[in-house]
Design a protein around this motif. Structure first.
Motif, PDB file in Angstrom:
ATOM      1  N   GLY A  55       0.817  -1.212   0.000  1.00  0.00           N
ATOM      2  CA  GLY A  55       0.000   0.000   0.000  1.00  0.00           C
ATOM      3  C   GLY A  55       0.848   1.258   0.000  1.00  0.00           C
ATOM      4  O   GLY A  55       0.540   2.240  -0.682  1.00  0.00           O
ATOM      5  N   TRP A  59       0.996   4.106  -3.031  1.00  0.00           N
ATOM      6  CA  TRP A  59       0.789   5.528  -2.774  1.00  0.00           C
ATOM      7  C   TRP A  59       1.952   6.349  -3.316  1.00  0.00           C
ATOM      8  O   TRP A  59       1.749   7.366  -3.998  1.00  0.00           O
ATOM      9  CB  TRP A  59       0.628   5.736  -1.265  1.00  0.00           C
ATOM     10  CG  TRP A  59       0.634   7.160  -0.810  1.00  0.00           C
ATOM     11  CD1 TRP A  59      -0.173   8.173  -1.247  1.00  0.00           C
ATOM     12  CD2 TRP A  59       1.486   7.735   0.195  1.00  0.00           C
ATOM     13  NE1 TRP A  59       0.129   9.338  -0.582  1.00  0.00           N
ATOM     14  CE2 TRP A  59       1.133   9.099   0.308  1.00  0.00           C
ATOM     15  CE3 TRP A  59       2.493   7.214   1.008  1.00  0.00           C
ATOM     16  CZ2 TRP A  59       1.772   9.951   1.212  1.00  0.00           C
ATOM     17  CZ3 TRP A  59       3.120   8.062   1.909  1.00  0.00           C
ATOM     18  CH2 TRP A  59       2.761   9.405   2.003  1.00  0.00           C
ATOM     19  N   GLY A 123      -5.132   6.329   3.115  1.00  0.00           N
ATOM     20  CA  GLY A 123      -5.367   4.979   2.619  1.00  0.00           C
ATOM     21  C   GLY A 123      -4.128   4.116   2.711  1.00  0.00           C
ATOM     22  O   GLY A 123      -4.201   2.929   3.040  1.00  0.00           O
ATOM     23  N   SER A 127      -5.424   1.486   5.230  1.00  0.00           N
ATOM     24  CA  SER A 127      -6.345   0.856   4.277  1.00  0.00           C
ATOM     25  C   SER A 127      -7.092  -0.335   4.866  1.00  0.00           C
ATOM     26  O   SER A 127      -6.517  -1.180   5.570  1.00  0.00           O
ATOM     27  CB  SER A 127      -5.576   0.392   3.040  1.00  0.00           C
ATOM     28  OG  SER A 127      -6.442  -0.314   2.165  1.00  0.00           O
ATOM     29  N   HIS A 129      -7.931  -2.715   3.165  1.00  0.00           N
ATOM     30  CA  HIS A 129      -7.360  -3.903   2.519  1.00  0.00           C
ATOM     31  C   HIS A 129      -6.442  -4.669   3.472  1.00  0.00           C
ATOM     32  O   HIS A 129      -6.299  -5.886   3.358  1.00  0.00           O
ATOM     33  CB  HIS A 129      -6.538  -3.499   1.291  1.00  0.00           C
ATOM     34  CG  HIS A 129      -7.355  -3.205   0.071  1.00  0.00           C
ATOM     35  ND1 HIS A 129      -7.972  -4.186  -0.672  1.00  0.00           N
ATOM     36  CD2 HIS A 129      -7.630  -2.039  -0.553  1.00  0.00           C
ATOM     37  CE1 HIS A 129      -8.592  -3.630  -1.701  1.00  0.00           C
ATOM     38  NE2 HIS A 129      -8.417  -2.335  -1.641  1.00  0.00           N
ATOM     39  N   HIS A 194     -13.156   0.166  -5.570  1.00  0.00           N
ATOM     40  CA  HIS A 194     -13.013  -0.162  -4.147  1.00  0.00           C
ATOM     41  C   HIS A 194     -14.359  -0.320  -3.434  1.00  0.00           C
ATOM     42  O   HIS A 194     -15.174   0.596  -3.418  1.00  0.00           O
ATOM     43  CB  HIS A 194     -12.201   0.950  -3.479  1.00  0.00           C
ATOM     44  CG  HIS A 194     -11.822   0.665  -2.056  1.00  0.00           C
ATOM     45  ND1 HIS A 194     -10.662   0.004  -1.723  1.00  0.00           N
ATOM     46  CD2 HIS A 194     -12.433   0.965  -0.881  1.00  0.00           C
ATOM     47  CE1 HIS A 194     -10.572  -0.079  -0.399  1.00  0.00           C
ATOM     48  NE2 HIS A 194     -11.641   0.494   0.119  1.00  0.00           N
ATOM     49  N   THR A 196     -15.975  -1.876   0.425  1.00  0.00           N
ATOM     50  CA  THR A 196     -15.631  -2.338   1.767  1.00  0.00           C
ATOM     51  C   THR A 196     -16.815  -3.017   2.428  1.00  0.00           C
ATOM     52  O   THR A 196     -17.970  -2.848   2.015  1.00  0.00           O
ATOM     53  CB  THR A 196     -15.153  -1.175   2.653  1.00  0.00           C
ATOM     54  OG1 THR A 196     -16.197  -0.177   2.721  1.00  0.00           O
ATOM     55  CG2 THR A 196     -13.895  -0.538   2.119  1.00  0.00           C
TER      56      THR A 196
END
Length: 201
Positions: A55, A59, A123, A127, A129, A194, A196
C-alpha cells in the motif's frame, strides 16, 4: 513482486477468509460476482488483502506519477519520512540517480505495474485492505437487464438498456446504492473499484 498480491481470484477470496475467518464478507462478494457472471458480465477481483508495504509503494508511485518536476523533491522527502515513521523500512530509493525526470518516469512505470487508480496518504497508512475488509471489484459488460438476489432474499431487476447506462458496475449509481444497502457493502466513489464491508466496524 516482493510484496505481491495473491495471484488468482481464488487465492484473493481465500485471503479474505483467512484474514477474518468469522466474517461473511467473502461469501457476499462471491455471491454478487457469481450472479453478475451468470448474466454475462465480465468480473474481476483485482485486489483483496494487501500488505502495508504494498500500500505504501502504491501511494508513492501514485504521487510521483502525477507530480510536476518542482514537486518531486518534496514528495520524495514525504515518502522517506513515512517509510520510517510507519515502521515499514521498505528498502527503496525513491529518487532516481539520473535525476528528477527519471524519478517521475519511474513513478509512472511503477504506478502502471501496480495498476494504481487512486491513492491517498490515509489509505496507504490505514487501508481496509490490510485487515481483509475491502476488495477491488470490477464488473463490466453488464447485461441490459440485471437481476440480483440479496443475501436476505430480496430481489431487484435493473433496466440498463438506456443510452446513458455505461453498464459498468462502478458507474451505475442506482445499482451501487441497492448493492450497498442489501449486500452490506460500502462503495468508495472516489476510488473506482473499491468496495468495503459495511456490516462490521
Amino acid at each position: 513482486a516482493r510484496f505481491a498480491n495473491p495471484e488468482t481470484r481464488e487465492q484473493r477470496l481465500l485471503a479474505l477468509h483467512e484474514a477474518r475467518p468469522d466474517a461473511t464478507f467473502p461469501s457476499r462478494i462471491g455471491a454478487l460476482m457469481m450472479q453478475l457472471e451468470q448474466q454475462g458480465a465480465e468480473v474481476w477481483v483485482t485486489s483483496s488483502v494487501r500488505s502495508r508495504e504494498r500500500g505504501y509503494l502504491m501511494w508513492g508511485a501514485f504521487l510521483l506519477s502525477r507530480a510536476s518536476e518542482s514537486e518531486v523533491t518534496g514528495i520524495v522527502e514525504q515518502l522517506n519520512a513515512a517509510n520510517q515513521a510507519w515502521g515499514l523500512h521498505v528498502p527503496i530509493l525513491w529518487r532516481h540517480p539520473e535525476g528528477l525526470q527519471e524519478t517521475q518516469e519511474a513513478g509512472r512505470q511503477m504506478a502502471d505495474a501496480y495498476d494504481v487508480v487512486y491513492a491517498t496518504e490515509r489509505g496507504a497508512r490505514y487501508s481496509s485492505h490490510y485487515t481483509g475488509k475491502a476488495v477491488d471489484l470490477v464488473a463490466i459488460d453488464l447485461p441490459r437487464t440485471v437481476s440480483l438476489i440479496a443475501p436476505n432474499g430480496t430481489e431487484r431487476t435493473f433496466d440498463l438498456s438506456g443510452e446513458d447506462h455505461p453498464r459498468d458496475l462502478s458507474l451505475e449509481p442506482e445499482l451501487i446504492a441497492w448493492i450497498e444497502t442489501h449486500f452490506a457493502f460500502s462503495k468508495l466513489h472516489s476510488d473506482y473499484p473499491h468496495w468495503t464491508d459495511a456490516s462490521q466496524p
